[in-house]
Design an enzyme around this catalytic site. Sequence first.
Site, short mmCIF file in Angstrom:
data_model
loop_
_atom_site.label_atom_id
_atom_site.label_comp_id
_atom_site.label_asym_id
_atom_site.label_seq_id
_atom_site.Cartn_x
_atom_site.Cartn_y
_atom_site.Cartn_z
CE LYS A 1 -1.83 2.63 3.08
NZ LYS A 1 -1.65 3.88 2.33
N GLY B 1 6.76 5.05 8.21
CA GLY B 1 5.93 6.25 8.27
C GLY B 1 6.12 6.95 9.59
CB SER B 2 4.07 9.50 11.27
OG SER B 2 2.85 8.81 11.35
CB THR B 3 6.62 8.23 15.83
OG1 THR B 3 7.99 8.13 15.38
CG2 THR B 3 6.53 7.67 17.23
CB ALA C 1 0.97 5.90 11.42
N GLY C 2 2.89 4.45 13.52
CA GLY C 2 3.63 3.24 13.91
C GLY C 2 3.15 2.68 15.24
CD GLU D 1 13.45 1.13 9.48
OE1 GLU D 1 13.85 2.24 9.87
OE2 GLU D 1 14.09 0.08 9.61
CB CYS E 1 13.06 9.32 8.41
SG CYS E 1 14.02 8.26 7.32
CD GLU F 1 9.88 13.06 11.35
OE1 GLU F 1 8.73 12.59 11.55
OE2 GLU F 1 10.79 12.39 10.83
P1 NAD Z 1 2.17 8.51 7.79
O1 NAD Z 1 2.45 7.72 8.99
O2 NAD Z 1 1.10 9.52 7.85
O3 NAD Z 1 1.79 7.54 6.57
C1 NAD Z 1 2.67 6.54 6.11
C2 NAD Z 1 1.85 5.47 5.40
O4 NAD Z 1 1.06 4.79 6.36
C3 NAD Z 1 0.88 5.98 4.36
O5 NAD Z 1 0.80 5.02 3.33
C4 NAD Z 1 -0.43 6.07 5.13
O6 NAD Z 1 -1.56 6.00 4.29
C5 NAD Z 1 -0.32 4.85 6.03
N1 NAD Z 1 -1.00 4.91 7.32
C6 NAD Z 1 -1.14 5.97 8.14
N2 NAD Z 1 -1.75 5.60 9.28
C7 NAD Z 1 -1.99 4.27 9.18
C8 NAD Z 1 -2.59 3.29 10.03
N3 NAD Z 1 -3.04 3.63 11.24
N4 NAD Z 1 -2.65 2.02 9.61
C9 NAD Z 1 -2.14 1.67 8.40
N5 NAD Z 1 -1.60 2.54 7.54
C10 NAD Z 1 -1.51 3.83 7.93
O7 NAD Z 1 3.58 9.17 7.34
P2 NAD Z 1 3.89 10.12 6.10
O8 NAD Z 1 3.50 11.51 6.44
O9 NAD Z 1 3.41 9.52 4.82
O10 NAD Z 1 5.50 10.01 6.05
C11 NAD Z 1 6.35 10.78 6.80
C12 NAD Z 1 6.86 10.02 8.02
O11 NAD Z 1 7.55 8.84 7.61
C13 NAD Z 1 7.87 10.83 8.81
O12 NAD Z 1 7.61 10.68 10.18
C14 NAD Z 1 9.19 10.17 8.45
O13 NAD Z 1 10.20 10.36 9.40
C15 NAD Z 1 8.79 8.75 8.31
N6 NAD Z 1 9.79 8.00 7.52
C16 NAD Z 1 10.60 7.10 8.17
C17 NAD Z 1 11.58 6.41 7.46
C18 NAD Z 1 12.50 5.42 8.13
O14 NAD Z 1 13.12 4.62 7.44
N7 NAD Z 1 12.59 5.41 9.46
C19 NAD Z 1 11.72 6.63 6.08
C20 NAD Z 1 10.89 7.55 5.46
C21 NAD Z 1 9.91 8.23 6.19
#
Ligand code: NAD
Length: 486
Positions: A176, A228-230, A232-233, A250, A284, A383
């Site tokens: 996704k 993605g974001s912390t 959401a993680g 990540e 990130c 961040e």
């Molecule tokens: P985000 O968490 O909003 O979304 C990331 C992805 O997750 C998207 O595809 C989104 O649709 C999906 N998503 C969001 N909430 C979800 C949930 N509850 N369940 C399932 N899927 C969900 O992040 P973003 O704004 O797209 O990306 C930026 C973030 O990603 C920043 O915090 C950045 O630091 C982080 N990031 C980390 C790394 C790493 O390797 N550590 C690399 C790149 C980006």
Amino acid sequence: MKSYDRLFIGGEWVSPAGTGTIDVINPTTEEVAGTVPDASEADVDRAVAVARDAFDNGPWPRMSPAERAEVLTKVSQAIQGDMQGMAELITTEMGSPVSWATMAQVFAPTMILDYYVGLASSFAFDEVRQGLLGEVLVAKEPVGVVAAISPWNVPLFIAAAKLAPALVAGCTVVFKPAPETPLDAFRLAEIFTDAGLPHGVLSVLPAGREVGEHLVRHPGIDKVSFTGSTAAGKKIGAACGEQLKRFSLELGGKSAAVLLDDVDLSQALPMLLPNAIMNNGEACIAQTRILAPRDRYQEVVDAVVESVAAMKVGDPLDPEVAVGPLVAERQRDRVEGYIRIGQEEGAKVALGGGRPSGIDKGWFVEPTVFVDVDNSMRIAQEEIFGPVLAVIPYEGGDEEAVAIANDSHYGLCGSVWTGDPERGLKVARGVRTGTYMLNSPVPIDFSTPFGGFKESGIGREFGPDGLELFLEKKSINLPAGFSPTI
Ligand code: NAD
């Protein structure tokens, strides 16, 4: 403009279950650059069923790793054959400066693919170990059906970081991508099809958060690989914990670059600053906190301001441009909000702080340098994900710098810059992050583990560690005198 009216499920382009669509907006022109179907929960159900069947009954998990790697070799070659086109596509989706995008958004993913192609033949998927009571075959088997979820900031890079090891391991994948960047993901799906990936092994479903949650919780998924974001993680980790589903995360970062008092700025800044404002600050691993010794503080501020001011801002398709627009209007609002917060907290803007003059379209923010920043301020703790740097003074030597670097919820990356590598190594060992740069411009080496301490994640991508994220270990106790073929 490239548009799609179908979804990629198990290798076939199929009509979506619903009627929703996603417009991809070019952040430079604010115009629609493409449209794709917005996948629904029913599409997820269908893709998981196809992936489940391909895993349980199909050829892919039963092929040798080297056979699976042949597909990845073709994918890597196809991407390398169209580096410029792929980079321009990603730049159009999310605004990454095209010269940086060509290297980091397109060439780097081919390095990741090539690394896992090589590892497919050298990794010990089967090992016979001498146990306490006899010989044991330790077999490393694919973990099953994987949900791979990625952000928009380095979309092809994250796709490669997940798909290459998952596919070499023998997993099947429902991928996704973020709704901001579905076009490069669909291009990748086309490339996988041309490379001969068997039916059912890969689906690509652009969708938002709710459908992502449905995918994470789906009982047909064995493992979630999330970047993605912390925020959401944490939700994803909790959902996986309830189901005892395997997961790796990540997440975000707020990395500190530590300048020691013997640093040669003319050598360090040309390596550090491209890493501080890389990808318009939407990275990130961006080194957004710059820690400078108090007695060289003004010298550091002047040099940082001079170098950042020299970065060309503008159309990211211009190869000379170093800073393009932010991904979306809401992201510009967020970054501008932090610039206001920093001023309210008492930090001073030494450079930027507004929108670049002479650009009347696109979600641009001037590269901004804050000075007189205290590490407790929100601009030093949170961040921002934009071209905003905080230069923070420290007194009391290297230990104080390490303490400030560690005063963070995050622990993803960091760097130290010094004339004395031994002293730098001591600092590197003291900072609690998953990767570190010691007088080095390289934040990630794809043959070694990468990931976060603390709230920056769980698990390590890249290297053999990244492959092991997609394997389960099974110990088979062997009868005396039997030597299995491995
Ligand atoms: P985000 O968490 O909003 O979304 C990331 C992805 O997750 C998207 O595809 C989104 O649709 C999906 N998503 C969001 N909430 C979800 C949930 N509850 N369940 C399932 N899927 C969900 O992040 P973003 O704004 O797209 O990306 C930026 C973030 O990603 C920043 O915090 C950045 O630091 C982080 N990031 C980390 C790394 C790493 O390797 N550590 C690399 C790149 C980006």
